[in-house]
Every structure is written in C-alpha cells, then in structure tokens.
Design a protein around this motif. Structure first.
Motif, PDB file in Angstrom:
ATOM      1  N   PRO A 183       1.049  -0.985  -0.063  1.00 30.26           N
ATOM      2  CA  PRO A 183      -0.060   0.143  -0.180  1.00 30.26           C
ATOM      3  C   PRO A 183       1.017   1.236   0.073  1.00 30.26           C
ATOM      4  O   PRO A 183       1.888   1.335   0.599  1.00 30.26           O
ATOM      5  N   PRO A 184       0.405   2.219  -1.041  1.00 28.88           N
ATOM      6  CA  PRO A 184       1.377   4.008  -0.875  1.00 28.88           C
ATOM      7  C   PRO A 184       1.517   4.467   0.771  1.00 28.88           C
ATOM      8  O   PRO A 184       2.622   4.466   0.989  1.00 28.88           O
TER       9      PRO A 184
ATOM     10  N   PHE B 294       1.775   2.670   3.127  1.00 29.55           N
ATOM     11  CA  PHE B 294       2.883   1.987   4.379  1.00 29.55           C
ATOM     12  C   PHE B 294       4.444   1.927   3.820  1.00 29.55           C
ATOM     13  O   PHE B 294       5.429   2.543   4.404  1.00 29.55           O
TER      14      PHE B 294
ATOM     15  N   ALA C 177      -1.426   8.180  -3.946  1.00 31.73           N
ATOM     16  CA  ALA C 177      -1.680   7.159  -5.223  1.00 31.73           C
ATOM     17  C   ALA C 177       0.130   6.558  -6.012  1.00 31.73           C
ATOM     18  O   ALA C 177       0.977   8.155  -5.671  1.00 31.73           O
ATOM     19  N   TYR C 178       0.891   5.699  -6.744  1.00 34.11           N
ATOM     20  CA  TYR C 178       1.328   5.569  -6.821  1.00 34.11           C
ATOM     21  C   TYR C 178       1.717   6.763  -7.840  1.00 34.11           C
ATOM     22  O   TYR C 178       0.724   6.083  -8.944  1.00 34.11           O
TER      23      TYR C 178
ATOM     24  N   ALA D 158       0.892  -6.421   5.729  1.00 33.46           N
ATOM     25  CA  ALA D 158      -0.196  -4.963   5.872  1.00 33.46           C
ATOM     26  C   ALA D 158      -0.384  -6.012   3.989  1.00 33.46           C
ATOM     27  O   ALA D 158      -2.258  -5.778   4.111  1.00 33.46           O
ATOM     28  N   VAL D 159      -0.110  -6.888   3.055  1.00 31.67           N
ATOM     29  CA  VAL D 159      -0.312  -7.194   1.611  1.00 31.67           C
ATOM     30  C   VAL D 159      -1.048  -7.892   1.891  1.00 31.67           C
ATOM     31  O   VAL D 159      -2.741  -8.535   1.449  1.00 31.67           O
TER      32      VAL D 159
ATOM     33  N   GLU E  95      -4.650  -6.908   2.736  1.00 35.91           N
ATOM     34  CA  GLU E  95      -5.886  -6.450   2.067  1.00 35.91           C
ATOM     35  C   GLU E  95      -6.340  -7.310   1.735  1.00 35.91           C
ATOM     36  O   GLU E  95      -7.396  -7.410   0.683  1.00 35.91           O
TER      37      GLU E  95
ATOM     38  N   PRO F 102      -1.809  -2.006  -5.958  1.00 32.86           N
ATOM     39  CA  PRO F 102      -2.104  -0.027  -5.909  1.00 32.86           C
ATOM     40  C   PRO F 102      -1.821   0.435  -6.500  1.00 32.86           C
ATOM     41  O   PRO F 102      -2.402   1.002  -7.864  1.00 32.86           O
TER      42      PRO F 102
ATOM     43  N   HIS G  96      -5.075   0.203  -9.235  1.00 34.45           N
ATOM     44  CA  HIS G  96      -5.878   0.693  -8.579  1.00 34.45           C
ATOM     45  C   HIS G  96      -6.885  -0.755  -8.268  1.00 34.45           C
ATOM     46  O   HIS G  96      -8.006  -0.052  -9.006  1.00 34.45           O
TER      47      HIS G  96
ATOM     48  N   THR H 233      -8.252  -4.578  -7.202  1.00 35.29           N
ATOM     49  CA  THR H 233      -8.319  -5.550  -6.033  1.00 35.29           C
ATOM     50  C   THR H 233      -8.989  -6.617  -6.457  1.00 35.29           C
ATOM     51  O   THR H 233      -9.250  -6.569  -8.128  1.00 35.29           O
TER      52      THR H 233
END
Length: 333
Positions: A23-24, A26, A47-48, A79-80, A83, A279, A282, A284
């Motif tokens: 996640p950005p 993170f 965002a990236y 973290a990943v 998500e 991420p 954009h 999931t």
C-alpha cells in the motif's frame, strides 16, 4: 445464483508481486521512518505515479528501496495479506526476489524468508489466507544475477517456496539466456513460470514454453494474436496467469471489454485471474471479478471454473490443495 448476488466469493491468486502490492501509505511510512525522500513517486492523492511500463519499473524499484530489513518485509507481508483477505483471497502465490532481499546472498535471503514466512503463518491463523512464494529472477538485471537468484531458490525450496519465475522488462535479453537458472530450479523440484506475452508478442510466449519449459505463463495474453498458439496452449493445458486490470492500466488494452481473456477462455485456454501489483493499478481481486462480470457477463459458474483452474495449477503441495478444496466446497454450499 448470479455473480452479483454473492458479495465476495473465495478466490485464489497466482500472479502477485509482494513489493508491488505494498500500500502507498505503508511505503510512505517506511520512507518517513528512514528519512528517505521518495515523494516524487506519488501523485497529489498519495497514489503511485508513473507514465508507462518502464517508468512503472523505476517507481516500483524506488518504492522497494524503503524495504531494507527482514523486519520491513515481515511488516509488508502482513499489510499485503490484510488487503488480499478483504477481497476474499484464501490462497496467494507471490513473487519474491532475493535481489531485493539480501542482495542474492543465500544466508541473508534465509533471514528475509524466515521473517516473511513467520508473518504469513500469523496471517493464516488470524485471517485465513495462505501464502506461498515463487522466487523470481529480474530479467533486466541479467542472466548472471538470475543464476544467483536460482541458487537462492534451490537452497530454500520447501513447503513455502514452491516455484521459480522470471519477471521484469520482457524486451531485455531472451528467455534462452535464463535456461541455466530454470534448469537449476527444476532440478531442485520447483515449479516454473515466466512473464511473457505482455509486452512481447506471441513469440515471447512460444519462447518461454520452448526454452524454459514452464507450466504457467505470467500474462500470456498476446498469444491471442496467433490462433495456432492459442490452440497449442489449450491442447497442452498451459495455464495463463491473467491480470486484466494491470493490462488496462498499463495500456496493453484500452478497456476490459477489449481484453482477450474472454476470447482465450472461450477457445479453451486455462485462464486464471490475478491483480499483479494491485495498488499501482488501482485494483483488487474483488474489483477484477466485478469488472469481468460487467465486461463479459461472467457468472458464478465461470468464476468457480476459473477458481478450480487456479487450484489445479497452484504450485503448493497436495495437503494444502486438499485444505483449500474443502474451504471452497464449504464456501460454495
């Protein structure tokens, strides 16, 4: 039952980059802790930010530069997986690169691997998501470094490290340049996959099949440009790790409706669904399912078939597959 009536079906993901799933927020947090200025890789919304695939690779590596220790990777893994679990993913195979984890030194790689594995085991207990690793050579780093990566893979093969792959810039070198590395991994008992047919045309898919002997192809979608190759994939049961949202975000195809996954599936090719670097694109897994339902009117039956394809093609051992199969049966009752 229609697809939309099941809010979040259980899913398996086979094409996923651990660093690319960071996640950005993170990564920004890690950069702040380490007093690193990587603000240029984010847009105004946080965002990236990148302009094309090759710029994406630079941004990816800049983000990865904040990950500097086994503990960083343990935190990343947690973290990943949090998500992924939100999208109903119960099993994920992620690409791991010793290039980023200890500079391809086997001893250092073991330390990183232990940290990631412990975090993954905790996530499995807490969130019900199982993680397995595919050690991945970076194509544009060259075949010599790939050999070192293959040795790292061979030295750590087991129930967690289950595969070996090739990622990065498809225009750099030829698959045959990496034959030694794939032979090394194969002899160690690892399953094989390689990125192809994303930026390279159908010939790149033919090359990884002929020169590297892979059973799965990462992306592989441009095989659609050669229907004889499509027939070959279908006849040989080669599995494509398709990442539709990634392909659209990077401009390989203009929209999901124009994406060839529907035609590949119709022609009998074994396709699976993944997010690649969610991420960055954009997306999931839940968004991928919703998008494909809208684009091709795929229903629960199609998604269940694709999930079964992913389970059959997964690189994990038989006991893990049995547990996953039982979970899927329970989820579909």
């Amino acid at each position: 039952m229609s697809y939309v009536s099941r809010a979040n079906p259980a899913k398996l993901e086979l094409h996923h980059h651990l660093e690319g799933a960071a996640p950005p927020a993170f990564i920004r947090g890690l950069a702040k802790e380490k007093h690193m200025d990587i603000s240029g890789i984010f847009d105004a919304q946080g965002a990236y930010k990148y302009v094309d695939f090759w710029d994406f690779l630079k941004v990816y590596e800049a983000a990865t530069s904040t990950l500097q220790s086994p503990e960083d990777y343990a935190r990343l893994t947690r973290a990943v997986l949090e998500e992924s679990a939100k999208s109903g993913v119960i099993y994920c195979e992620t690409f791991l690169s010793p290039d980023f984890c200890g500079g391809r030194d086997v001893g250092a790689w073991r330390e990183y691997l232990l940290a990631m594995r412990e975090a993954a085991e905790a996530a499995e207990r807490d969130m019900g998501i199982t993680l397995r690793g595919i050690v991945t050579a970076i194509r544009h780093f060259g075949p010599d470094k790939a050999r070192q990566t293959a040795v790292c893979a061979a030295e750590t093969v087991g129930d967690f490290i289950v595969g070996f792959g090739l990622a990065g810039d498809e225009t750099s070198g030829a698959p045959a340049d990496f034959k030694w590395s794939f032979d090394c991994a194969r002899e160690a008992g690892l399953h094989l996959t390689a990125h192809a047919g994303e930026w390279g045309g159908p010939e790149s898919v033919r090359a990884v099949l002929a020169d590297l002997g892979v059973s799965r192809v990462g992306h592989g979608v441009r095989a659609i440009e050669d229907l004889a190759l499509v027939d070959q994939l279908a006849e040989q049961g080669v599995v494509l790790e398709v990442c539709p949202g990634s392909n659209v975000a990077l401009g390989v195809y203009p929209s999901l409706r124009k994406h060839p996954i529907g035609e590949l599936y119709r022609r009998g090719v074994k396709v699976t669904i993944s997010t690649d670097d969610p991420p960055f694109f954009h997306t999931t897994m839940q968004a991928e399912y919703a998008g494909l339902h809208a684009a091709f009117d795929w229903d629960d039956g199609v998604f269940a078939e694709i999930t079964q394809t992913a389970l059959d093609a997964a690189f994990c051992d038989a006991d893990t597959k049995t547990k996953l199969r039982k979970r899927l049966e329970t989820a579909h009752d």
